[in-house]
Motif scaffolding. Structure first.
Motif, short mmCIF file in Angstrom:
data_model
loop_
_atom_site.label_atom_id
_atom_site.label_comp_id
_atom_site.label_asym_id
_atom_site.label_seq_id
_atom_site.Cartn_x
_atom_site.Cartn_y
_atom_site.Cartn_z
N ASN A 55 58.52 24.81 16.93
CA ASN A 55 58.50 24.30 15.89
C ASN A 55 56.93 24.82 15.43
OD1 ASN A 55 60.84 23.63 15.01
ND2 ASN A 55 60.31 21.34 14.51
N ALA A 95 61.54 31.51 3.72
CA ALA A 95 61.98 30.32 4.50
C ALA A 95 63.31 29.65 5.03
CB ALA A 95 61.54 29.11 2.73
N ALA A 96 64.11 31.04 4.24
CA ALA A 96 65.47 31.01 5.23
C ALA A 96 65.57 31.69 6.38
CB ALA A 96 66.24 31.46 4.08
N VAL A 147 64.10 28.83 8.95
CA VAL A 147 64.88 27.96 9.20
C VAL A 147 66.16 28.39 9.70
CG1 VAL A 147 66.53 26.33 7.86
CG2 VAL A 147 64.83 26.85 6.75
N LEU A 206 65.07 29.12 13.00
CA LEU A 206 64.65 27.59 14.05
C LEU A 206 66.34 26.31 14.42
CD1 LEU A 206 61.68 26.33 12.18
CD2 LEU A 206 61.77 27.15 14.27
N ARG A 207 66.77 27.14 13.38
CA ARG A 207 68.62 25.92 13.76
C ARG A 207 69.23 26.96 14.72
NH1 ARG A 207 72.59 27.01 9.33
NH2 ARG A 207 72.84 28.80 10.30
N ASP A 231 66.96 25.96 18.50
CA ASP A 231 67.52 24.42 18.25
C ASP A 231 68.94 24.36 18.51
OD1 ASP A 231 66.02 22.57 18.42
OD2 ASP A 231 67.61 21.34 16.95
N TRP A 268 74.05 34.69 7.73
CA TRP A 268 72.64 34.15 6.81
C TRP A 268 72.33 36.15 7.12
CZ3 TRP A 268 71.40 31.64 3.01
CH2 TRP A 268 71.77 30.59 2.89
#
Lengths: 218, 485
Positions: free
Chosen positions: A4, A206-207, A210, A213-214, A217, B17
């Motif tokens: 992050n 932003a998408a 995210v 990072l997801r 993770d 996505w």
């Protein structure tokens, strides 16, 4: 160091670099009679003591300078520039003037005094060569590159005139950029579109952040 | 249909996505870029217009001339190579007035110009938005076509995701990292956001790479063979340069057959042959249709086989050209590129960003920085490859096939480039021609992230994605600067 934090640092660095670019101050183009990026031809060789005038020029409001592309040798000029417009009596009224040289030929940025407050249409722009050498000006229609002009076609060029604003940042020109970006496109595209692009890009960034990072993770 | 629906349901959400981001990015590029500022867009749009108006592909590009609508945009809106778009509302009004008048012709012989030589699949796809927007003016139809083109960037992302998944099955996060690096690649967004058959070629290339990797990892099944055949057929019907990937595909199929157990080998050979036959049938159908629609033989080979080249080319010249495209020129070899080092000046710098009609670029220092980034990514990927050399040894068939696909495309481009330059003295190669191999870039980025090690890998991967985003943002800013400031 977490992922992050690395991503946050990367995004912050990108935003800082963008800000650095967008806040750079320099004279910006307010308008131009050029329809090409680079010119193939020299037009209007003006000999010593000669005058070259061209009419029907449109000068946007907020113009305080003129950029031209000259040839003719190591030392050309001085060259006087006058911008006039027709008056009600059928004569000409000087709107602004400036000069350059003596100086080596090349790209010339000429300060105009006074600055043009209101847009001027149909202006007459004259160059008076007070120097001893002939001065040439790059044209505004015939493209330079072979790829753009494979047959080396010559159009009837005028001298290229790039009208400049006083020094200002890219960010300060954003309104003009948005207006220009909305022209000559689909009917649903307008001045608003560039602002929408910026918002959409922010959402996409932003998408992506995210998403990555997801995934890392997991 | 049920099988397709089930297959689509199995696509991971991350892949969707990534595809959505690639499409959205290409859509934004399509809005930002002025009309006819994507390479050869006037001619590509002309091909679509001819096909949509006449229901058949254009014939030879004789009597080259724009349709009334095309010409109005090209001339009044100052659109085309090296052009500076108009900034005044007066020009905008005049263009719209003429386009809305309904008096301009919607077709002209030769309106497709040099793109006449291309097969019609992409143009048939683009004829759909053209017909959907038939009552709208030409600029509206052009932007509808661009939007449809942008959808193809999603296929590139999906192909990349599955390709990277096959190459690095044990590292799921790397699939997203590699695919996002591709989804944000500015040249992909720029070209896919315009009307250009390369957009479909990239999609075909990405899916083809994914299928080849899947066949080599999991074996040849009927479904995979049919899918491979259909993708080959789509490639054949999109652009001739797909031929450059064929040697690698043939090799991959041969290796897949060889890897099959002896009892199943005969069946696998039939499946491999069937896949190739589907592609070949598409080629034959294209040739047959060529004579049906009175298209010359030049339209089959994109003019590469023109008779005139024999007098101005030679084998030694070709070898010289190929060598100096990718390796430093030793003393004694002539400069056949006009001082341009194709590998760096065209392919790598173009990949970083040369936009418009391959005409404007970043400041020189940006490419020096990019060279360092390329070196770091390459170094990390090599480190990972060395660490996992035992795995690589086992996966030699994949490596060999992919390397042959790369070599095949580069060799084809050098073959065409040599002839083009000999005839016209203009460089042919552009970085966009390499983008059918874009999933390899995604794989390299993913491999580099893994090469950073178990502890740092995810952070480096995420950082590479941020770098890809920054690269795209500054590229778009460059385009805005070129046309609107």
């Amino acid at each position: 160091v977490t992922v992050n934090r690395v991503v946050a640092a990367g995004v912050a660095l990108t935003l800082a670099a963008l800000a650095l670019v967008l806040l750079q101050r320099a004279p910006r183009l307010t308008g131009s009679n050029a329809k090409i990026a680079g010119s193939l031809v020299d037009v209007a060789a003006v000999g010593s003591g000669g005058v070259r005038c061209q009419g029907h020029e449109d000068i946007p409001a907020g113009t305080s300078g003129l950029r031209i592309f000259t040839g003719g040798g190591r030392r050309i000029g001085p060259v006087l520039v006058t911008v006039s417009r027709p008056d009600a009596a059928g004569g000409l009224r000087t709107v602004a003037s400036g000069r350059f040289g003596p100086a080596p030929a090349g790209v010339k940025r000429i300060s105009l005094s006074p600055a043009v407050g209101r847009p001027v249409s149909g202006a007459l722009v004259c160059f008076t060569n007070r120097g001893t050498r002939t001065v040439t000006f790059a044209g505004n229609l015939t493209p330079a590159s072979l790829g753009a002009n494979p047959d080396q076609h010559r159009f009837v060029d005028d001298a290229r005139l790039d009208w400049l604003s006083p020094p200002r940042s890219w960010a300060a020109t954003a309104g003009s950029v948005a207006r220009r970006a909305g022209l000559v496109k689909a009917s649903w595209i307008g001045t608003w579109t560039l602002w929408a692009v910026i918002v959409a890009l922010a959402a996409l960034v932003a998408a992506s952040v995210v998403l990555v990072l997801r995934e890392v993770d997991r | 249909v049920r099988a397709l629906a089930a297959a689509l349901r199995r696509v991971p959400r991350a892949a969707w996505w990534c595809a959505a981001i690639a499409v959205a990015n290409a859509l934004l590029w399509s809005v930002v870029t002025p009309p006819f500022q994507v390479p050869d867009e006037p001619s590509h749009a002309g091909y679509v217009q001819f096909l949509a108006e006449h229901g058949k592909p254009p014939t030879d590009s004789v009597n080259r001339g724009y349709s009334g609508e095309q010409g109005t945009v090209a001339n009044l809106a100052w659109a085309g190579s090296e052009a500076k778009p108009p900034w005044t509302r007066a020009v905008d009004r005049e263009v719209r007035k003429q386009l809305d008048s309904g008096k301009l012709s919607r077709s002209a012989a030769g309106e497709s110009g040099p793109t006449t030589n291309y097969p019609p699949l992409y143009y048939a796809y683009e004829a759909v938005p053209y017909r959907l927007g038939y009552g709208l003016n030409f600029l509206d139809r052009l932007y509808l076509m661009r939007m449809f083109s942008a959808l193809l960037a999603g296929l590139v992302a999906l192909g990349t995701f599955f390709f990277v998944r096959e190459l690095l099955p044990g590292t799921p996060w790397a699939w997203t990292v590699g695919t996002l690096a591709v989804a944000w690649q500015p040249l992909l967004g720029f070209v896919s956001g315009g009307v250009n058959n390369d957009a479909l070629l990239y999609a075909v290339g990405a899916v083809l790479l994914a299928l080849v990797a899947r066949v080599l990892r999991r074996g040849l099944t009927t479904r995979r063979a049919v899918a491979l055949g259909l993708v080959l057929a789509a490639g054949v019907l999109t652009k001739q340069s797909i031929v450059g990937l064929f040697p690698g595909v043939v090799l991959a199929l041969a290796l897949a057959v060889r890897a099959t157990s002896p009892g199943q080998r005969r069946r696998a050979a039939v499946l491999a042959g069937s896949a190739l036959a589907i592609g070949a049938l598409a080629g034959l159908a294209y040739i047959a249709a060529g004579s049906l629609y009175d298209r010359s033989s030049q339209s089959l080979n994109a003019g590469i086989g023109a008779q005139g080249y024999a007098a101005i080319t030679s084998w030694s010249g070709q070898v010289n050209y190929l060598w100096t495209s990718f390796l430093p020129r030793p003393p004694g070899l002539a400069d056949t590129h006009g001082g341009v080092f194709v590998l760096w000046d065209v392919y790598l710098k173009g990949f970083v960003g040369i936009f418009g009609w391959f005409e404007f670029s970043f400041k020189p220092w940006v490419y020096d920085v990019a060279a360092v980034v390329f070196a770091v990514i390459g170094g990390l990927a090599l480190r990972e490859a060395w660490t996992r050399r035992d795995v690589l040894r086992r996966r030699r068939p994949e490596l060999l096939s992919l390397a042959t696909m790369v070599a095949g495309l580069l060799a084809l481009l050098a073959y065409v480039g040599y002839r083009y330059r000999a005839a016209s003295h203009i460089g042919f190669e552009q970085a966009r021609y390499l983008l059918p191999l874009l999933p390899l870039w995604g794989a390299l980025v993913a491999l580099a992230a893994r090469g950073a090690g178990r502890r740092w890998g995810p952070a480096v991967g995420a950082l590479l994605v941020v770098l890809a985003i920054a690269h795209s943002l500054f590229s778009m800013l460059l385009v805005v600067q070129r046309y609107y400031t």
